[in-house]
Write a protein that holds these residues in place. Structure first.
Motif, PDB file in Angstrom:
ATOM      1  N   ASN A  52      -5.628 -10.469  -2.850  1.00  0.00           N
ATOM      2  CA  ASN A  52      -6.584  -9.707  -3.674  1.00  0.00           C
ATOM      3  C   ASN A  52      -7.246  -8.589  -2.856  1.00  0.00           C
ATOM      4  OD1 ASN A  52      -6.182 -11.371  -5.977  1.00  0.00           O
ATOM      5  ND2 ASN A  52      -7.533 -12.918  -5.061  1.00  0.00           N
ATOM      6  N   LEU A  53      -6.430  -7.690  -2.360  1.00  0.00           N
ATOM      7  CA  LEU A  53      -6.912  -6.624  -1.486  1.00  0.00           C
ATOM      8  C   LEU A  53      -7.330  -5.358  -2.232  1.00  0.00           C
ATOM      9  CD1 LEU A  53      -4.259  -6.929   1.371  1.00  0.00           C
ATOM     10  CD2 LEU A  53      -6.579  -7.858   1.326  1.00  0.00           C
ATOM     11  N   GLY A  54      -7.276  -5.368  -3.562  1.00  0.00           N
ATOM     12  CA  GLY A  54      -7.687  -4.202  -4.332  1.00  0.00           C
ATOM     13  C   GLY A  54      -6.777  -3.010  -4.116  1.00  0.00           C
ATOM     14  N   TRP A  55      -7.385  -1.827  -3.966  1.00  0.00           N
ATOM     15  CA  TRP A  55      -6.587  -0.607  -3.862  1.00  0.00           C
ATOM     16  C   TRP A  55      -5.738  -0.579  -2.595  1.00  0.00           C
ATOM     17  CZ3 TRP A  55      -6.902   2.733   0.207  1.00  0.00           C
ATOM     18  CH2 TRP A  55      -8.016   2.629   1.032  1.00  0.00           C
ATOM     19  N   VAL A  56      -6.203  -1.247  -1.550  1.00  0.00           N
ATOM     20  CA  VAL A  56      -5.419  -1.288  -0.322  1.00  0.00           C
ATOM     21  C   VAL A  56      -4.111  -2.031  -0.559  1.00  0.00           C
ATOM     22  CG1 VAL A  56      -5.346  -2.093   2.062  1.00  0.00           C
ATOM     23  CG2 VAL A  56      -7.459  -1.149   1.133  1.00  0.00           C
ATOM     24  N   GLY A  57      -4.197  -3.157  -1.270  1.00  0.00           N
ATOM     25  CA  GLY A  57      -2.989  -3.906  -1.598  1.00  0.00           C
ATOM     26  C   GLY A  57      -2.042  -3.097  -2.462  1.00  0.00           C
ATOM     27  N   ASP A  58      -2.611  -2.348  -3.423  1.00  0.00           N
ATOM     28  CA  ASP A  58      -1.782  -1.496  -4.278  1.00  0.00           C
ATOM     29  C   ASP A  58      -1.070  -0.426  -3.460  1.00  0.00           C
ATOM     30  OD1 ASP A  58      -2.712  -2.966  -6.408  1.00  0.00           O
ATOM     31  OD2 ASP A  58      -4.198  -1.477  -7.037  1.00  0.00           O
ATOM     32  N   LEU A  59      -1.787   0.135  -2.476  1.00  0.00           N
ATOM     33  CA  LEU A  59      -1.196   1.162  -1.617  1.00  0.00           C
ATOM     34  C   LEU A  59      -0.033   0.592  -0.817  1.00  0.00           C
ATOM     35  CD1 LEU A  59      -1.217   3.999  -0.371  1.00  0.00           C
ATOM     36  CD2 LEU A  59      -2.915   3.168   1.283  1.00  0.00           C
ATOM     37  N   ILE A  60      -0.191  -0.617  -0.309  1.00  0.00           N
ATOM     38  CA  ILE A  60       0.878  -1.259   0.453  1.00  0.00           C
ATOM     39  C   ILE A  60       2.111  -1.452  -0.419  1.00  0.00           C
ATOM     40  CG2 ILE A  60       1.572  -3.419   1.571  1.00  0.00           C
ATOM     41  CD1 ILE A  60      -1.258  -3.607   2.700  1.00  0.00           C
ATOM     42  N   PHE A  61       1.903  -1.875  -1.668  1.00  0.00           N
ATOM     43  CA  PHE A  61       3.019  -2.076  -2.581  1.00  0.00           C
ATOM     44  C   PHE A  61       3.774  -0.768  -2.813  1.00  0.00           C
ATOM     45  CE2 PHE A  61       1.189  -6.121  -3.375  1.00  0.00           C
ATOM     46  CZ  PHE A  61       2.130  -6.885  -4.039  1.00  0.00           C
ATOM     47  N   VAL A  62       3.047   0.289  -3.146  1.00  0.00           N
ATOM     48  CA  VAL A  62       3.685   1.565  -3.466  1.00  0.00           C
ATOM     49  C   VAL A  62       4.409   2.134  -2.247  1.00  0.00           C
ATOM     50  CG1 VAL A  62       3.276   3.963  -4.139  1.00  0.00           C
ATOM     51  CG2 VAL A  62       2.069   2.114  -5.309  1.00  0.00           C
ATOM     52  N   ALA A  63       3.733   2.108  -1.102  1.00  0.00           N
ATOM     53  CA  ALA A  63       4.336   2.673   0.097  1.00  0.00           C
ATOM     54  C   ALA A  63       5.549   1.853   0.550  1.00  0.00           C
ATOM     55  CB  ALA A  63       3.301   2.744   1.212  1.00  0.00           C
TER      56      ALA A  63
END
Length: 470
Positions: free
Chosen positions: A303-314
């Motif tokens: 549950n890292l929020g936007w940081v987790g989303d960034l990791i997924f996309v990158a």
């Protein structure tokens, strides 16, 4: 100088003859790559293929948390192999990598077998990376948008699906990019490498505080054999330095820059893989990482929020970039074999942009079919066996060429001869024998098919090309 060919099937071309054959080829690749381009392309392959695909599978099925030690071990082996590549690439700076080096050291039949194995390696590797990309893409859609794609369209038949459609589509997209000029590919790659390195550093920085030492216990659940087995499966991680060697004819100063790019690529890979695998196995229990998207699995529950989303996309971007480089490498290797007459020369025709378009389309289609219909664990092991076989022959080739052409200029020389190539050879053999019997069976079938192709087509046509015939 030795004649270009003799009456034996094990005929060898000297390094001068290999260079002359390259200069005389009908198709011409454009020399536009520098040292930074080469290193970026190598790192692009390494940190985009294995690091997001193989780390979790190797930890879950081979080594457990000791996968960190597996990558250290495989890194040591491939630093030795990279030194051998460095010497040969500086002496024979033409496309074809281990295939070309084998032609100049061991002869035509071994060279064909090496090239045939590398074709298998690259085609299957691109399939494995596209499967990993598909898993990460599906996980990203679910995490960011709550969209779940049908399992029938995201899994192979062996996994209960119909076809892994995202894996097929991403390969076709990469083929479209590679149909253009290589300089554009290199520019895109450098940007994507910068993004990928940033993502990996972010994974390490964000994941480190969430490491639970309990997940590292037991550290070696599969024992020493598991560490070695993990290192064998982790060979997938180090394909990048071979990609650098295949780009020799598009390099502006290959004698200087190829050894640098090859060795730098391996060193960067070893450090990144050890660090990232330590974080993944510390964040999540290693048995849960046996998926095509282990990064998504490890970070999905944090549950890292936007940081987790960034990791997924990158991560999706990084995998696509690695796939781009592997498909690039397979076309340049096949280009060299076609130009030498061992495979149909018509496939080596280059387009107006200087790209081998026919080979790109043919091999891309084969990769897409495998990716759509095959599970990742099967393709990953097959990649590694093909790579280890080719790398072992490169180590042998370095020693043979020191005897066959001792006075030949060597802009880069392997230190501590013959200790380094002997250790490289021993390391490759030790890792190869740990792979599954089914993998060896598939490997044997591919070699037999290759020999049929050689004696049915390549032997006759290679002789005609070398003698100046058509």
């Amino acid at each position: 100088m030795r004649p270009a060919l003799n009456t034996a099937n094990w005929r060898r071309r000297s390094t001068s003859e290999v260079m002359a054959a390259s200069a005389a080829g009908e198709g011409k690749l454009r020399r536009s790559l520098g040292r930074l381009d080469l290193t970026a392309m190598g790192v692009a392959t390494i940190v985009g293929s294995g690091i997001f695909v193989v780390t979790g599978v190797a930890a879950a099925t081979k080594a457990g948390p000791a996968i960190v030690l597996s990558f250290v071990l495989s890194g040591l082996v491939f630093v030795l192999v990279a030194l051998c590549y460095g010497e040969l690439s500086s002496m024979v700076p033409v496309s074809g990598s281990a295939y070309t080096y084998s032609y100049a050291t061991l002869g035509e039949i071994p060279a064909f077998i090496v090239g045939w194995l590398l074709i298998m390696e690259y085609v299957v590797a691109s399939s494995a990376v596209s499967i990993g990309w598909s898993g990460m893409f599906v996980a990203t859609l679910k995490a960011l948008f709550g969209v779940t794609l049908p399992a029938a369209l995201t899994s192979s038949p062996a996994e209960g699906g119909v076809i892994n459609l995202p894996a097929v589509l991403v390969i076709l997209a990469v083929v479209a990019v590679l149909a253009g000029e290589v300089k554009l590919t290199a520019r895109v790659t450098k940007v994507l490498v910068a993004i990928t390195i940033g993502v990996l550093l972010l994974i390490i920085a964000i994941g480190a505080p969430h490491i639970d030492p309990v997940n590292w216990t037991p550290f070696t659940p599969f024992g020493l054999s598991g560490i070695v087995g993990g290192a064998a499966l982790g060979c997938f991680a180090f394909l990048g330095f071979d990609i650098v060697a295949t780009s020799a004819e598009e390099c502006r100063n290959p004698r200087r820059d190829l050894p640098f790019g090859i060795i730098a690529t391996v060193l960067i890979a070893a450090v990144l893989y050890a660090a990232v695998s330590a974080v993944l196995t510390g964040v999540a229990p290693y048995p849960t990482l046996n998926t095509s998207a282990p990064v998504a699995t490890a970070f999905g529950a944090l549950n890292l929020g936007w940081v987790g989303d960034l990791i997924f996309v990158a991560s999706v971007v990084a995998l696509a970039k690695g796939l781009l480089m592997i498909v690039y490498g397979q076309t340049r290797l096949s280009y060299a074999m076609c130009r030498d007459g061992l495979l149909p020369a018509g496939l080596a025709t280059t387009s107006r942009s200087g790209a081998p378009l026919r080979l790109t389309l043919l091999l891309g289609t084969a990769s897409a079919l495998i990716a759509g219909l095959t599970p990742i664990i099967v393709v990953a092991e097959l990649v590694n066996l093909g790579a280890l076989s080719a790398f072992a022959l490169v180590a042998v080739g370095v020693m043979m060429l020191r005897r066959l052409e001792p006075d030949r200029e060597r802009p880069f020389r392997v230190p501590f001869m013959p200790v380094v190539p002997l250790l490289a050879l021993a390391g490759c053999v030790a890792l190869a024998v740990t792979l599954a019997g089914l993998t060896w069976a598939a490997f044997t079938i591919w070699v037999v098919v290759g020999l049929v192709v050689y004696f049915g087509y390549g032997r006759r046509n290679a002789a005609r090309v070398a003698s100046g015939g058509r």
